[in-house]
Design an enzyme around this catalytic site. Sequence first.
Site, PDB file in Angstrom:
ATOM      1  N   GLN A  51       0.816  -1.219  -0.258  1.00  0.00           N
ATOM      2  CA  GLN A  51       0.103  -0.006   0.009  1.00  0.00           C
ATOM      3  C   GLN A  51       1.051   1.312   0.034  1.00  0.00           C
ATOM      4  O   GLN A  51       1.679   1.574   0.909  1.00  0.00           O
ATOM      5  CB  GLN A  51      -0.989   0.159   1.141  1.00  0.00           C
ATOM      6  CG  GLN A  51      -1.925   1.176   1.268  1.00  0.00           C
ATOM      7  CD  GLN A  51      -2.776   1.043   2.286  1.00  0.00           C
ATOM      8  OE1 GLN A  51      -3.806   0.133   2.228  1.00  0.00           O
ATOM      9  NE2 GLN A  51      -2.866   1.902   3.468  1.00  0.00           N
ATOM     10  N   SER A  56       1.153   6.411   2.851  1.00  0.00           N
ATOM     11  CA  SER A  56       1.781   7.562   3.625  1.00  0.00           C
ATOM     12  C   SER A  56       2.969   8.021   2.920  1.00  0.00           C
ATOM     13  O   SER A  56       3.762   7.124   2.340  1.00  0.00           O
ATOM     14  CB  SER A  56       2.120   6.726   4.988  1.00  0.00           C
ATOM     15  OG  SER A  56       1.193   6.176   5.435  1.00  0.00           O
ATOM     16  N   GLU A  78      -8.289  -1.443   6.096  1.00  0.00           N
ATOM     17  CA  GLU A  78      -7.010  -1.597   6.900  1.00  0.00           C
ATOM     18  C   GLU A  78      -7.234  -1.698   8.270  1.00  0.00           C
ATOM     19  O   GLU A  78      -6.764  -2.316   9.107  1.00  0.00           O
ATOM     20  CB  GLU A  78      -6.125  -0.569   6.216  1.00  0.00           C
ATOM     21  CG  GLU A  78      -4.791  -0.478   7.179  1.00  0.00           C
ATOM     22  CD  GLU A  78      -3.859   0.760   6.694  1.00  0.00           C
ATOM     23  OE1 GLU A  78      -2.903   0.660   6.983  1.00  0.00           O
ATOM     24  OE2 GLU A  78      -4.637   1.774   6.472  1.00  0.00           O
TER      25      GLU A  78
END
Length: 415
Positions: free
Chosen positions: A134, A137, A252
Amino acid sequence: MKRLPITDTTTAADAVTIVEQWVADNVPAAWCGAAVQGPKALRAVRSRDEYSQWYPVFAESGLVVPTWRPEHGGLGVGNDIARAIEGVLAPLRLNRLNPLGLNNAAAALFSHGTDEQQLRFLPPIVRNEEKWCQLFSEPGAGSDLASLATKAVRDGDEWVVSGQKVWTTWADEADFGILLARTDPDQPKHKGITYFLLNMHQPGVEVRPLRQITGEREFNEVFLDGARVPDAHRVGELNDGWRVSASTLSSERQMVSGSGSGGMGRLGGSSAQRLITVAQETGKWSDPVVRGKVMRLWAQEQIRGWTNARVRAALSAGQSPGAASSIGKVHQATLNQQIQDLMVDLLGTEALAWPTGDDQDALPREVQGWMRSLANSTEGGTTDINKNILGERVLGLPREPDPWKGKPWRDIPRS
């Protein structure tokens, strides 16, 4: 090996019989025997490599994700039959590999992907043939994810991506990554973001591991310099990536709300049930104060499990878990840290020292779980962020004032 003959018209009792026969025919007897004795015995007879080599048998059966449609790798059954199936499989501890694909990527594909995208990507996810990470961030966009600066610029039928991502779990193993990139800096920060599926094996993608306090390196930083994504691998509408990402973020939070440290296979951590076993093994179970501490945590873990079951039921029914996933995430962060703290207390001196050397296994798993639990307050969205979600979407409290709301992203101060 063919997909099991279980459909939405099969009774739960018949499904159990079919799965039990499948287990007898396909799961090594040594694994079944060791699973009864507990995780430690199972690890002694089933290495991760052995499990990975056997896993295609599990995937081909349709049992990995029984509620998914057959063309996506499942059986197409409802929640009742799925629960009956899981009741047979749970004691065997048949972990689902590729959790970021099965949870994070699949959530967006089911909610916003095209039929072609679902048929292309979901079956290889189930078979663990294409692993996922993923790419959300960034160094300057963690809790405030919408301020992300990685950009994607259109070039014909492709997008050229440049930027940096960080804390990317298992990026060093991933074949694809779900990516949020800014495609229109003149829109407000929650707009102008698009959701892509990025091939990790291409020029312009560099992965650097980050070592944790436990000695593991499951997190990475990822540098993108001219990496390319076909427009056919864009999920959802252009500049609507923030809405698409809500499916992934909710999933998530649900994924990191499980028992142990994060609920994701290799993250370690002990359950409240393990606390009972250790307390008995160390002779501390006879202390009523210890029993009280353990059983309070055990009761909390049952409550957390019921909350997660409601969210999983919504997911299986094709609904978004929404704010409910934040309940489990906030509860889990504190609860799991309390469980791991009590675990090392019960171990006493065994949790204070161990043999040194390069062998990571020398670190007791209970201590590793305690160290790993320090991240529970951060992963899956910080506890503070998730409390804001609950306050606003569940309790109906007013949103925090934002002086930059509605302003173009390029004009907003960033770290």
